[in-house]
Design an enzyme around this catalytic site. Structure first.
Site, PDB file in Angstrom:
ATOM      1  N   GLU A 116       0.809  -1.214   0.000  1.00  0.00           N
ATOM      2  CA  GLU A 116       0.000   0.000   0.000  1.00  0.00           C
ATOM      3  C   GLU A 116       0.845   1.267   0.000  1.00  0.00           C
ATOM      4  OE1 GLU A 116      -3.115   0.367  -0.398  1.00  0.00           O
ATOM      5  OE2 GLU A 116      -3.934  -1.638  -0.098  1.00  0.00           O
ATOM      6  N   GLU A 138       7.709 -21.772   7.998  1.00  0.00           N
ATOM      7  CA  GLU A 138       7.918 -20.896   9.151  1.00  0.00           C
ATOM      8  C   GLU A 138       8.844 -21.508  10.202  1.00  0.00           C
ATOM      9  OE1 GLU A 138       4.589 -21.279  12.441  1.00  0.00           O
ATOM     10  OE2 GLU A 138       3.681 -20.752  10.514  1.00  0.00           O
TER      11      GLU A 138
END
Length: 296
Positions: free
Chosen positions: A82, A113
């Protein structure tokens, strides 16, 4: 172990979740969500330190890098993507990394992860330097991928920040700055995409927005570096110029054209009466801060 983490404990208010009415459950969930902003308020001093570190890194030409796994990684990516349209940054100024790569944004990559080495490698692949700042995000605060990334960043003397939802988190112990937002147990036990995810999103909002204000991407409360990539944003830019200068719609349109669709430049041209080249020079001298550029 997981049972000692606040994010993994059971919420006493929802022990009979499967028996609650829809309205009662939604009411309870809403009440729990209300706790997030208050929990963040307690961490404002740490968040402020992180913003100051980001601003300093940006002034030195460094990048802001979010890194996480699963929901945490997606939230970092969301904030990163953004920034270019909102603040006019280039895509490589604010980067989001997620365990398992970009494909993990829409589909979980099992086991990614759990690797500290992968966190280190992902930072090496973007050629991390000590001018950069790395923000590791993990609700549990114990994700190996994030720990490995932060440890590597520390090893090359890059600034590091940890964002988690457990006090005394592993990533908080590794990072230079620890932001630990304690929201209490989730309404659905262990579902950290809920309050923890909301907290992480709000913290990322603060980190990016406040740091962009700190490097001159904002005038008043106007996002003057917005990129005019579609018709809606072209019209928004005109309104921004109008608000900043109290000019008419036609004048805003005229000066945006003169400024090659650069809202910030158009504002300086209108407020100072200077030419395109002179206004551009003013902005370069003041590192993009309009308020300084318009002072005679």
């Amino acid at each position: 172990m997981l049972e000692h983490l606040t994010t993994e404990t059971r919420n006493e208010k929802t022990m009979n979740l499967d028996e609650m009415s829809i309205f009662d459950f939604l009411t309870t969930m809403n009440e729990e969500d209300e706790k997030v902003a208050s929990a963040i308020k307690k961490e404002l001093p740490s968040i402020a330190k992180a913003v100051e570190a980001i601003v300093e890194a940006k002034k030195q030409g460094g990048r802001l890098i979010y890194i996480g796994a699963g929901t945490s990684g997606r939230i970092g990516l969301l904030d990163a993507v953004e920034c270019p349209p909102t603040f006019g940054t280039s895509p490589d100024e604010v980067i989001g990394l997620i365990a398992g790569g970009e494909k993990a944004f829409i589909k979980a990559v099992e086991g990614a992860e759990d690797s500290k080495e992968l966190g280190m490698e992902d930072l090496q692949n973007i050629r991390l330097t000590k001018a950069d700042i790395v923000v590791g995000i993990a609700a549990s605060g114990r994700t190996p991928y994030v720990i490995g990334a932060l440890e590597y960043a520390n090893s090359i003397e890059a600034q590091t920040v940890a964002v988690s939802c457990n006090k005394g988190s592993d990533i908080g112990k590794v990072a230079n700055i620890a932001i630990e937002v304690i929201n209490g147990p989730e309404v659905l036990t262990g579902s950290t995409r809920l309050k923890a995810g909301t907290a992480q999103k709000l913290v990322c909002n603060m980190l990016s927005t406040a740091s962009m204000v700190g490097i001159g991407k904002v005038y008043g409360n106007l996002m003057v570096d917005v990129q005019l990539t579609n018709e809606k944003l072209v019209e928004r830019a005109k309104r921004i110029v109008m608000e900043a200068t109290s000019c008419t719609y036609d004048t805003a349109e005229e000066y945006l054209a003169k400024a090659n669709c650069n809202s910030k430049l158009a504002i300086v041209m209108i407020l100072t009466g200077l030419s395109y080249e002179e206004s551009l020079h003013r902005l370069e001298q003041t590192q993009g801060f309009i308020r300084q550029a318009i002072v005679n």
